[in-house]
Design a protein around this motif. Structure first.
Motif, PDB file in Angstrom:
ATOM      1  N   TYR A   1      -0.278   2.055  -0.616  1.00  0.00           N
ATOM      2  CA  TYR A   1      -1.224   1.915  -1.661  1.00  0.00           C
ATOM      3  C   TYR A   1      -2.603   2.093  -1.182  1.00  0.00           C
ATOM      4  N   LEU A   2      -3.094   1.235  -0.025  1.00  0.00           N
ATOM      5  CA  LEU A   2      -4.466   1.188   0.349  1.00  0.00           C
ATOM      6  C   LEU A   2      -4.733   2.357   0.921  1.00  0.00           C
ATOM      7  N   CYS A   3      -3.690   3.151   1.641  1.00  0.00           N
ATOM      8  CA  CYS A   3      -3.892   4.355   2.386  1.00  0.00           C
ATOM      9  C   CYS A   3      -4.040   5.553   1.380  1.00  0.00           C
ATOM     10  N   ALA A   4      -3.426   5.584   0.424  1.00  0.00           N
ATOM     11  CA  ALA A   4      -3.389   6.793  -0.751  1.00  0.00           C
ATOM     12  C   ALA A   4      -4.527   6.610  -1.731  1.00  0.00           C
ATOM     13  N   GLY A   5      -4.992   7.535  -2.104  1.00  0.00           N
ATOM     14  CA  GLY A   5      -6.037   7.636  -2.997  1.00  0.00           C
ATOM     15  C   GLY A   5      -7.013   8.782  -2.966  1.00  0.00           C
ATOM     16  N   GLU A   6      -8.007   8.961  -3.692  1.00  0.00           N
ATOM     17  CA  GLU A   6      -8.749  10.402  -3.572  1.00  0.00           C
ATOM     18  C   GLU A   6      -8.990  10.763  -2.071  1.00  0.00           C
TER      19      GLU A   6
ATOM     20  N   VAL B   1     -13.901   1.922   0.853  1.00  0.00           N
ATOM     21  CA  VAL B   1     -12.911   2.360   0.018  1.00  0.00           C
ATOM     22  C   VAL B   1     -11.846   1.561  -0.061  1.00  0.00           C
ATOM     23  N   VAL B   2     -11.407   0.942   1.240  1.00  0.00           N
ATOM     24  CA  VAL B   2     -10.179   0.232   1.018  1.00  0.00           C
ATOM     25  C   VAL B   2     -10.505  -1.241   0.705  1.00  0.00           C
TER      26      VAL B   2
ATOM     27  N   ARG C   1      -1.423   6.612 -10.139  1.00  0.00           N
ATOM     28  CA  ARG C   1      -2.481   7.239  -9.653  1.00  0.00           C
ATOM     29  C   ARG C   1      -2.497   8.524  -9.110  1.00  0.00           C
ATOM     30  N   LYS C   2      -1.386   9.001  -8.548  1.00  0.00           N
ATOM     31  CA  LYS C   2      -1.286   9.989  -7.511  1.00  0.00           C
ATOM     32  C   LYS C   2      -0.430  11.252  -8.419  1.00  0.00           C
ATOM     33  N   LEU C   3       0.431  10.835  -9.328  1.00  0.00           N
ATOM     34  CA  LEU C   3       1.434  11.807  -9.981  1.00  0.00           C
ATOM     35  C   LEU C   3       0.675  13.098 -10.402  1.00  0.00           C
ATOM     36  N   LEU C   4      -0.469  12.680 -11.407  1.00  0.00           N
ATOM     37  CA  LEU C   4      -0.802  13.760 -12.211  1.00  0.00           C
ATOM     38  C   LEU C   4      -2.411  13.589 -11.674  1.00  0.00           C
ATOM     39  N   ALA C   5      -2.732  13.421 -10.508  1.00  0.00           N
ATOM     40  CA  ALA C   5      -4.162  13.375  -9.769  1.00  0.00           C
ATOM     41  C   ALA C   5      -4.847  14.743 -10.036  1.00  0.00           C
TER      42      ALA C   5
END
Lengths: 365, 301
Positions: free
Chosen positions: A54-59, A81-82, A324-328
């Motif tokens: 969770y903390l790795c992934a994002g924008e 960020v993290v 957060r990631k599916l439809l980013a």
């Protein structure tokens, strides 16, 4: 057949409840369900993995090594960020999932019905209605809203309890009345939304679907404290479940003050569910799903609270990660995702028919 | 003859029962029952909401004996048992355990000396036999003392006595009715109480299992001196196994005492409204109730 049970006392140590390990500590002795312990350990590892992911992934992608640096307090370029953006939101998700997992387990135990979870029987709806009401009347302080939620959830629970009470608590009546209240309270929420200021209504609308967007330490703190303060009560509850999960007469015969015990279990569940709702909105179906999946994993006779809590946390954190990631770059509220999984399960539960299992020897009592 | 107080002509008895096997209750047996009673009820009125089921009832449960309560359906026998086991709060009057009102004793404390097996206990889904039986130890355990050698011994013993040790790891759901009933009895035994209340423990069991359960009850009573109160449907079984028989009708005790003195044709007619003949049981000599002739198109002479 003619001389039953004449066999002499079995050799000592031969019979310990199957599947339990005995842990001694000083004068204490505790029974640990072996499989439940293993399941909890696996879930804890899974939660850790999901949390780091969770903390790795994002924008932007942050390497796990950097994430671990931030978590252990070592200097890192990704501190902002993290540590500042992602971590607080994840902690809220973790606590919300934990609270819902425990709350669902407790209330399902008391009602002896997998349908009786706080998001079905009106507790989160009560918390939601009162919170949205408070919002539309200009209460937006995060110092106050969690307690407003608790007041709403407790109020809804008391109403359901009172209306369902008829010289005793009948599980089916409890669930049906709860569902009725849930629907009514949703309407009340809608009423507040239409009455309120447009901007507030929009904000409340997002809150109503259950979202971790923009949540941080302000929401995490009261929920974290609530979980900590209620920990002894939850430990007590885990033990009380063993007896409460039997039928009323047997439980009473075994020396349990059934009325009070049930009330205590429900109270802890309602407070936790309401606090969680206050923090992230009603993240639907987590409280319904987590205890039942956990129980199927551990194969225990009652709902395993620890596994249920861990699983609730995994569901919410993983759900929010996917949301957060599916439809980013579009971000879904996590509640939409849990509902997408939970709704089919709910339908399955209802279709299957949750007949109260009578004793196979008859059950025409 | 056991059928004391049976004024009905013996001619009606049909095939004569072999009197040689009949046995009078010995003097010791009858006097032994007059000893103290730890569990008593005084002026008991019991009701469900508005419906009064038992009114102004007094009863003493003789220590160290098997007491069986019989009576027609809805006579209040199960209700009485529930009140004796504090599952039902009396509307009026008191149930006393060792002279103290049950309502004033902490329920956990009661559970240490009084066990109760309800009529239709329900086991949680997927629970194993050993796990269920172990839950009978609840009143002797604490949060931080969940398992002791005492618990271990009590559970092994209860399972051995009821012959369910071989089923220890099986799920209760999978068992046959007879096995399941023995498991529940094992749970009540594991509680290790001096007093044991059983609400129709033989319901749903076939005759062999009924006999098995009742023999177990008798054995427990004889070997451990446990006081047992059981509600039974079958009057003949009651007469066979009871040291003390309590016959109820419409919420009142009509007669009580040794079955040999209590069970008479008059009593059967009064309590059950049934014309019957009472003969000595060919095996035990206890009274055996034989109902009148089945319906026939043309009554014979």
């Amino acid at each position: 057949m003619t001389a039953p049970g004449i066999s002499p006392a079995a050799r000592p140590g031969a019979v310990r409840p199957a599947g339990y390990a005995l842990v001694r500590a000083g004068r204490g002795s505790f029974l640990l369900h072996r499989r439940a312990t293993v399941v909890a350990a696996v879930l804890a590892v899974l939660l850790a993995v999901v949390s780091v992911a969770y903390l790795c992934a994002g924008e932007s992608w942050v390497a796990p090594s950097e994430v671990l640096k931030v978590l252990t307090g070592r200097p890192s370029a990704q501190e902002l960020v993290v540590g500042t953006l992602r971590l607080p939101r994840m902690v809220v998700g973790l606590l919300v999932g934990t609270a819902f997992g425990v709350a669902g387990g407790l209330i399902q135990t008391v009602a002896r019905n997998p349908l009786a979870s706080p998001d079905i029987i009106g507790v989160t709806q009560g918390a939601g209605a009162v919170t949205v009401g408070a919002m539309t009347f200009g209460v937006t302080s995060f110092a106050v809203l969690p307690y407003v939620s608790v007041a709403g959830g407790v109020l809804a629970a008391v109403l359901v309890y009172v209306f369902a009470w008829r010289g005793g608590l009948h599980a089916t009546r409890f669930v049906l009345i709860g569902i009725g209240f849930a629907v009514a309270l949703r309407s009340v929420t809608q009423l507040f939304l239409t009455k309120g200021d447009y901007l507030v209504a929009q904000q409340a609308q997002v809150w109503m679907t259950g979202s971790l967007n923009g949540r941080g330490w302000a929401e995490a703190a009261p929920l974290g404290w609530a979980l900590l303060v209620l920990l002894p009560a939850v430990l007590w509850a885990a033990r009380a479940q063993r007896t409460v999960s039997l039928d009323d007469d047997t439980a009473t015969a075994l020396g349990i003050r059934l009325g009070r015990t049930r009330l205590g279990l429900v109270a802890v569940g309602v407070v936790l569910a309401s606090m969680a709702t206050g923090a992230a909105g009603p993240v639907d179906f987590v409280a319904l799903l987590a205890p039942q999946i956990a129980r199927r994993l551990t194969r225990t006779a009652q709902i395993p609270l620890l596994s249920s809590a861990l699983l609730g946390a995994v569901i919410v954190v993983l759900g929010d990660l996917l949301a957060r990631k599916l439809l980013a770059p579009t971000e879904l509220p996590v509640g939409v995702l849990t509902a997408a999984v939970g709704a089919p399960y709910l339908i399955w539960l209802i279709v299957r028919g949750h007949r109260a299992r009578g004793r196979a020897t008859g059950g025409n009592a | 003859m056991t059928g004391t107080g049976t004024p009905r002509p013996a001619a009606e008895t049909g095939p004569a029962a072999p009197e040689t096997t009949a046995e009078e209750p010995t003097a010791q047996e009858t006097t032994a029952l007059q000893t103290a009673a730890r569990l008593t009820a005084r002026d008991l009125t019991l009701s469900y909401e508005e419906r009064t089921v038992v009114e102004g009832l007094d009863v003493d449960v003789p220590d160290g004996a098997v007491t069986v309560v019989v009576g027609p359906n809805a006579c209040g026998k199960s209700t009485l048992l529930r009140a004796l086991g504090r599952l039902l709060r009396p509307r009026h009057g008191t149930v006393l355990l060792d002279g103290t009102d049950l309502a004033k004793i902490p329920t956990r404390k009661i559970a240490q000396s009084l066990g109760l097996l309800p009529q239709t206990p329900v086991a949680p889904e997927a629970i194993t036999v050993a796990d269920l039986v172990a839950r009978g130890r609840q009143p002797h355990q604490r949060w931080w003392q969940q398992w002791s050698t005492q618990d271990e011994r009590a559970v092994s013993e209860a399972m051995a006595r009821t012959d369910v040790a071989a089923l220890a790891d099986r799920a209760v759901d999978e068992l046959s009715g007879g096995q399941r009933q023995r498991v529940w009895i094992a749970m009540a035994l594991a509680q290790e109480t001096d007093l044991l209340l059983l609400d129709e423990p033989t319901t749903y069991l076939d005759i062999a299992h009924q006999v098995e359960v009742l023999d177990l009850v008798r054995q427990l009573n004889h070997e451990r001196g446990r006081t047992v109160v059981a509600v039974l449907h079958d009057l003949n079984q009651a007469a066979r196994y009871a040291d003390h028989l309590v016959a109820m009708k419409a919420g009142r005790i009509v007669a009580q005492g040794h079955p040999g003195q209590v069970v008479t044709a008059d009593l059967v007619r009064e309590v059950f409204g049934l014309d019957a003949v009472v003969v000595p049981d060919p095996v035990t000599g206890s009274p055996l109730v034989v109902p009148g002739r089945p319906w026939e198109r043309e009554p014979r002479q």
